[in-house]
Write an enzyme that holds these catalytic residues in place. Structure first.
Site, PDB file in Angstrom:
ATOM      1  N   TYR A 107       3.256   9.703  -0.460  1.00  0.00           N
ATOM      2  CA  TYR A 107       4.359   9.117   0.314  1.00  0.00           C
ATOM      3  C   TYR A 107       5.715   9.349  -0.356  1.00  0.00           C
ATOM      4  CZ  TYR A 107       0.408   6.525   2.436  1.00  0.00           C
ATOM      5  OH  TYR A 107      -0.788   6.174   3.026  1.00  0.00           O
ATOM      6  N   ASP A 155       0.841  -1.199   0.000  1.00  0.00           N
ATOM      7  CA  ASP A 155       0.000   0.000   0.000  1.00  0.00           C
ATOM      8  C   ASP A 155       0.873   1.244   0.000  1.00  0.00           C
ATOM      9  OD1 ASP A 155      -2.877   1.164   0.661  1.00  0.00           O
ATOM     10  OD2 ASP A 155      -1.446   2.233   1.920  1.00  0.00           O
ATOM     11  N   LYS A 163      -2.593   5.834  -4.326  1.00  0.00           N
ATOM     12  CA  LYS A 163      -3.693   6.767  -4.024  1.00  0.00           C
ATOM     13  C   LYS A 163      -3.452   8.127  -4.672  1.00  0.00           C
ATOM     14  CE  LYS A 163      -3.659   4.683   0.596  1.00  0.00           C
ATOM     15  NZ  LYS A 163      -2.236   4.562   0.920  1.00  0.00           N
ATOM     16  N   HIS A 169      -7.528   9.503  -1.929  1.00  0.00           N
ATOM     17  CA  HIS A 169      -6.893   9.447  -0.606  1.00  0.00           C
ATOM     18  C   HIS A 169      -7.783  10.038   0.498  1.00  0.00           C
ATOM     19  CE1 HIS A 169      -2.532   9.183   1.056  1.00  0.00           C
ATOM     20  NE2 HIS A 169      -3.389   8.965   2.026  1.00  0.00           N
TER      21      HIS A 169
HETATM   22  P1  NAD Z   1       0.649   1.473  11.968  1.00  0.00           P
HETATM   23  O1  NAD Z   1      -0.537   1.386  12.846  1.00  0.00           O
HETATM   24  O2  NAD Z   1       0.897   0.418  10.958  1.00  0.00           O
HETATM   25  O3  NAD Z   1       1.907   1.626  12.931  1.00  0.00           O
HETATM   26  C1  NAD Z   1       3.209   1.638  12.446  1.00  0.00           C
HETATM   27  C2  NAD Z   1       4.167   1.857  13.617  1.00  0.00           C
HETATM   28  O4  NAD Z   1       3.913   0.895  14.638  1.00  0.00           O
HETATM   29  C3  NAD Z   1       5.619   1.641  13.206  1.00  0.00           C
HETATM   30  O5  NAD Z   1       6.182   2.826  12.712  1.00  0.00           O
HETATM   31  C4  NAD Z   1       6.253   1.185  14.507  1.00  0.00           C
HETATM   32  O6  NAD Z   1       6.553   2.299  15.305  1.00  0.00           O
HETATM   33  C5  NAD Z   1       5.133   0.418  15.186  1.00  0.00           C
HETATM   34  N1  NAD Z   1       5.186  -1.035  14.929  1.00  0.00           N
HETATM   35  C6  NAD Z   1       4.976  -1.699  13.756  1.00  0.00           C
HETATM   36  N2  NAD Z   1       5.081  -3.024  13.932  1.00  0.00           N
HETATM   37  C7  NAD Z   1       5.370  -3.212  15.232  1.00  0.00           C
HETATM   38  C8  NAD Z   1       5.607  -4.380  16.012  1.00  0.00           C
HETATM   39  N3  NAD Z   1       5.541  -5.601  15.493  1.00  0.00           N
HETATM   40  N4  NAD Z   1       5.876  -4.195  17.323  1.00  0.00           N
HETATM   41  C9  NAD Z   1       5.939  -2.966  17.877  1.00  0.00           C
HETATM   42  N5  NAD Z   1       5.719  -1.832  17.189  1.00  0.00           N
HETATM   43  C10 NAD Z   1       5.449  -1.955  15.876  1.00  0.00           C
HETATM   44  O7  NAD Z   1       0.624   2.945  11.319  1.00  0.00           O
HETATM   45  P2  NAD Z   1       0.711   3.617   9.896  1.00  0.00           P
HETATM   46  O8  NAD Z   1       2.021   3.445   9.250  1.00  0.00           O
HETATM   47  O9  NAD Z   1       0.188   4.989  10.096  1.00  0.00           O
HETATM   48  O10 NAD Z   1      -0.399   2.829   9.041  1.00  0.00           O
HETATM   49  C11 NAD Z   1      -0.108   1.700   8.249  1.00  0.00           C
HETATM   50  C12 NAD Z   1      -0.296   2.008   6.784  1.00  0.00           C
HETATM   51  O11 NAD Z   1      -1.599   2.525   6.537  1.00  0.00           O
HETATM   52  C13 NAD Z   1       0.622   3.111   6.259  1.00  0.00           C
HETATM   53  O12 NAD Z   1       1.946   2.691   6.072  1.00  0.00           O
HETATM   54  C14 NAD Z   1      -0.090   3.497   4.992  1.00  0.00           C
HETATM   55  O13 NAD Z   1       0.179   2.550   3.970  1.00  0.00           O
HETATM   56  C15 NAD Z   1      -1.534   3.431   5.443  1.00  0.00           C
HETATM   57  N6  NAD Z   1      -2.072   4.754   5.864  1.00  0.00           N
HETATM   58  C16 NAD Z   1      -3.064   5.309   5.120  1.00  0.00           C
HETATM   59  C17 NAD Z   1      -3.605   6.523   5.474  1.00  0.00           C
HETATM   60  C18 NAD Z   1      -4.723   7.110   4.651  1.00  0.00           C
HETATM   61  O14 NAD Z   1      -5.080   8.267   4.859  1.00  0.00           O
HETATM   62  N7  NAD Z   1      -5.284   6.368   3.737  1.00  0.00           N
HETATM   63  C19 NAD Z   1      -3.142   7.212   6.590  1.00  0.00           C
HETATM   64  C20 NAD Z   1      -2.114   6.636   7.357  1.00  0.00           C
HETATM   65  C21 NAD Z   1      -1.622   5.391   6.983  1.00  0.00           C
END
Ligand code: NAD
Length: 276
Positions: A51, A46, A76, A109
């Site tokens: 990004y 994704d 997106k 998005h």
């Molecule tokens: P997430 O909830 O996936 O959290 C990621 C963070 O959690 C990492 O940076 C790390 O600090 C921690 N983490 C990850 N794996 C872990 C583990 N096994 N143990 C401990 N800590 C851990 O947050 P995100 O990156 O905001 O969301 C995931 C994906 O969703 C993004 O990469 C993106 O592709 C998507 N996204 C989309 C939108 C949108 O508006 N459509 C907005 C934000 C994110």
């Protein structure tokens, strides 16, 4: 290698229920991170124009040795490219950076309702789908009124809505609405971005009980609810841990314990306000 189940979208295409999200993965690290994820068994990636790492994602896809048809690539359209003609141009740029012939899923998005352009933008998405350049079209951060407007004014139903969703923000109303209209629910920030949520004592206790990490407990909760999840990490061991969630099942009373963590607090912006 883990076995990620597929879900079938309302247009007949299938997608893996768990994928790898690359928000905030720096462009120069994206190719390596995506390669690590693909080696760990992820087949869905994704990304987004915002990004700034579509080229790195494309490089990993080109070099990973997995056939294109076995991968599921989402990107997106950013808010400042909404509108019919502009969306078509922005898509050309994204697919060029990814180096692909088609993307599996293209999302608006944010609705950016203040701009009032998501209906003509969606019509451009319908054209991209009809032209075979995108297999499935969907939205992100759409609220119920935005979805209703698409139903009334356009021809194709969104296949999926990607929304902020984690144990602190469970989105019950939107999830029921999606269910009623056969729209898949995809959870962004499924781990609540890690901060705070994963330190919760309740999740710590469940992690001990199941001999898993708090992140694995949360991801398993999403999967059992039927959500598509796209956790992000740049740490190889966590990338691997986050897909190692198919060898256990949470009991119903433990799902209820997690349901009690709802606070209604977002980690991201309010969709009615952003991008206006
Ligand atoms: P997430 O909830 O996936 O959290 C990621 C963070 O959690 C990492 O940076 C790390 O600090 C921690 N983490 C990850 N794996 C872990 C583990 N096994 N143990 C401990 N800590 C851990 O947050 P995100 O990156 O905001 O969301 C995931 C994906 O969703 C993004 O990469 C993106 O592709 C998507 N996204 C989309 C939108 C949108 O508006 N459509 C907005 C934000 C994110």
């Amino acid at each position: 290698m883990s076995q990620v189940p597929s879900i079938t979208l309302n247009d007949g295409w299938t997608m893996p229920q768990l994928g790898y999200g690359v928000y905030q993965v720096p462009p120069e690290e994206a190719a390596d991170s995506v390669r690590t994820a693909i080696e760990a068994g992820y087949r869905s990636i994704d990304t987004a124009a915002l990004y700034g790492n579509e080229e790195g994602v494309g490089k990993a896809i080109a070099e990973c040795g997995v056939a294109r048809e076995d991968l599921f690539i989402t990107t997106k359209l950013w808010n400042d490219r909404q509108g019919y003609d502009e969306a078509l141009r922005a898509f050309d740029e994204s697919i060029g950076k990814l180096g692909l012939e088609y993307v599996d899923l293209y999302l608006i998005h944010w609705p950016a309702p203040g701009q009032d352009l998501y209906v003509p933008t969606w019509k451009a998405f319908e054209k991209l789908r009809a032209d075979g350049r995108v297999r499935s079209i969907g939205v992100s951060n759409f609220q119920i009124p935005h979805l209703r407007r698409l139903f009334e004014e356009t021809d194709v139903m969104p296949a999926l809505n990607q929304i902020e969703l984690h144990p602190n923000l469970q989105q019950g109303d939107l999830r029921s609405f999606h269910h009623e209209h056969d729209i898949a629910t995809e959870a962004w920030s499924p781990l609540g971005q890690g901060k705070g949520l994963l330190d919760d004592g309740t999740l710590g206790n469940l992690a001990q009980k199941y001999d898993k990490s708090p992140a694995q407990i949360v991801l398993r909760w999403h999967l059992q609810l039927g959500n598509v999840v796209i956790p992000k990490s740049v740490t190889p061991s966590r990338i691997r841990d986050n897909i190692n969630v198919f060898d256990f099942e949470l009991a119903d009373d433990d799902l209820a314990v997690i349901a009690a963590l709802e606070t209604g607090k977002r980690v991201g912006p309010d969709p009615d306000v952003l991008g206006a």
